[in-house]
Design a protein around this motif. Structure first.
Motif, PDB file in Angstrom:
ATOM      1  N   ASN A   1       0.828  -1.211   0.000  1.00  9.14           N
ATOM      2  CA  ASN A   1       0.000   0.000   0.000  1.00  9.14           C
ATOM      3  C   ASN A   1       0.856   1.251   0.000  1.00  9.14           C
ATOM      4  O   ASN A   1       0.596   2.201  -0.748  1.00  9.14           O
TER       5      ASN A   1
ATOM      6  N   SER B   1       1.487  -3.328   3.797  1.00  9.11           N
ATOM      7  CA  SER B   1       0.399  -3.842   2.964  1.00  9.11           C
ATOM      8  C   SER B   1      -0.744  -4.232   3.885  1.00  9.11           C
ATOM      9  O   SER B   1      -0.681  -4.034   5.102  1.00  9.11           O
ATOM     10  N   ASP B   2      -1.778  -4.816   3.317  1.00  9.03           N
ATOM     11  CA  ASP B   2      -2.913  -5.249   4.134  1.00  9.03           C
ATOM     12  C   ASP B   2      -2.553  -6.409   5.044  1.00  9.03           C
ATOM     13  O   ASP B   2      -3.289  -6.698   5.993  1.00  9.03           O
TER      14      ASP B   2
ATOM     15  N   HIS C   1      -2.129   0.932   6.003  1.00  6.95           N
ATOM     16  CA  HIS C   1      -1.588   2.102   5.305  1.00  6.95           C
ATOM     17  C   HIS C   1      -0.772   2.935   6.283  1.00  6.95           C
ATOM     18  O   HIS C   1      -1.020   2.897   7.490  1.00  6.95           O
TER      19      HIS C   1
END
Length: 293
Positions: free
Chosen positions: A208, A221-222, A248
Motif C-alpha cells: 500500500n 500492505s494489508d 496504510h
C-alpha cells in the motif's frame, strides 16, 4: 445493483493534543467512489485533510479548519480517476489512471501537471498509481505495467524499466535512491533508467505504502509490515518485539502513523503508541502486543 459509490464514506478526525473532552469528530459523505485520503499544507494558512472520489470530475472534500465546499480536480472533458493523493513539499498532487497528474495550487483550484506526457487513449498499461520527489525539479511517477516517468522541473519524460509488470509505489528516499514496488510485492532500486530488482515478491497483494523514515525504508500492505535492511525485507521490531500492525502509513514531522481496519498506531522514533484500539474488544494476544509497545 449496488456500486462502491452507494456506500457512505465516514471520515474520523483525531485531536490527540486535547487534554480532555471530545478528541474526535466525524463526517459522512455520500457518492464517494473508491475514495482516497490525503492532506494539503501549502499555500494555505493551516493544513487540512482531503478526500477525493474516483469519479468523472474528481470530487474533493476538504476537511479540518472548516469543511467543504466540494472541489473538482478536473475541468469538463478530463477524468482524473484519482488513485492517490500525495503531499510533496507542501503541495498536494492527484495521480490516476491514464497518466493523470494534477496539482492543488489554491483552495478549490487544481491544475493539470502533465507537460510532456502525450495525450493518447488510456489503457491498463499506463500509470499512474504513485508520485514522489526529491525536489520540484526531480520527480517520479509510476503505475500501469512498467510505466515510469521523470519530471525535471519543465516536462515529464518516460524512462526505461526492466520489467513490464504492474507498479504501485515510488519512493524518493533519504539515501538518494528511488525505490519502486510492484507486482507480487517486488522491490526495485535505482534512478532515471537504471533499475535493479532487490526483492522478488511472491505475495498476492501489493504494498500500500513505501516510505523513508528514521533512515530506513518501511513497507506496509494489508497483511505485512516490513523494513528493508539493505539485504532483505524483515519484520518491524521494537526493543526485540515484533510490531503487529498492517494497512496504510504516512510520516511527517518525525512521526510515523500506521492504520489498519481496526487499529491506528504512532511511532516517534522511540516509542510506539496506540491511538485507536480495536472495538469492541481486542483479542488477548493483540491487546498484550499493543500494551507492550
Amino acid at each position: 445493483m449496488w456500486g462502491d459509490y452507494h456506500i457512505p464514506t465516514r471520515i474520523y478526525s483525531l485531536a490527540t493534543d486535547r487534554p480532555d473532552g471530545v478528541k474526535y469528530g466525524l463526517e459522512e459523505l455520500d457518492g464517494m467512489r473508491y475514495p482516497s485520503l490525503g492532506v494539503s499544507r501549502l499555500p494555505f494558512p493551516r493544513p487540512c485533510g482531503l478526500l477525493a472520489s474516483r469519479n468523472r470530475t474528481g470530487d474533493v472534500w476538504p476537511l479540518g479548519g472548516g469543511s467543504g465546499p466540494f472541489e473538482h480536480i478536473a475541468p469538463d472533458g478530463e477524468t482524473p480517476a484519482t488513485k492517490r493523493l500525495k503531499c510533496i513539499n507542501g503541495f498536494t498532487y492527484s495521480v490516476g489512471v491514464g497518466r493523470a497528474v494534477y496539482k492543488r495550487v489554491a483552495i478549490g483550484k487544481w491544475i493539470t501537471f502533465t507537460n510532456g506526457i502525450p495525450k493518447v487513449e488510456a489503457d491498463t498499461n499506463q500509470g499512474f498509481s504513485d508520485i514522489d520527489a526529491f525536489s520540484d525539479e526531480d520527480m517520479y511517477a509510476v503505475g500501469g505495467h512498467g510505466d515510469v516517468w521523470h519530471y525535471d522541473g519543465e516536462k515529464w519524460t518516460q524512462l526505461g524499466f526492466p520489467n513490464n509488470v504492474r507498479l504501485e509505489t515510488v519512493t524518493c528516499a533519504g539515501d538518494g535512491n528511488v525505490y519502486i514496488s510492484g507486482e507480487g510485492g517486488s522491490l526495485w532500486v535505482g534512478n532515471k533508467s537504471t533499475w535493479k530488482r532487490i526483492h522478488k515478491g511472491s505475495s498476492s497483494i501489493l504494498w500500500n505504502d513505501v516510505l523513508w523514515f528514521q533512515d530506513k525504508l518501511w513497507l506496509a500492505s494489508d497483511y505485512q509490515f516490513r523494513q528493508w535492511n539493505g539485504k532483505e525485507l524483515v519484520p518491524v521490531k521494537h526493543e526485540g518485539e515484533t510490531v503487529y500492525i498492517t494497512g496504510h502509513m504516512d510520516a511527517h514531522d518525525g512521526i510515523l502513523v500506521v492504520a489498519s481496519l481496526d487499529t491506528v498506531m504512532q511511532f516517534d522514533g522511540d516509542t510506539w503508541r496506540v491511538l485507536v484500539a480495536p472495538y469492541p474488544s481486542p483479542s488477548t494476544d493483540h491487546a498484550a502486543a499493543c500494551t507492550n509497545l
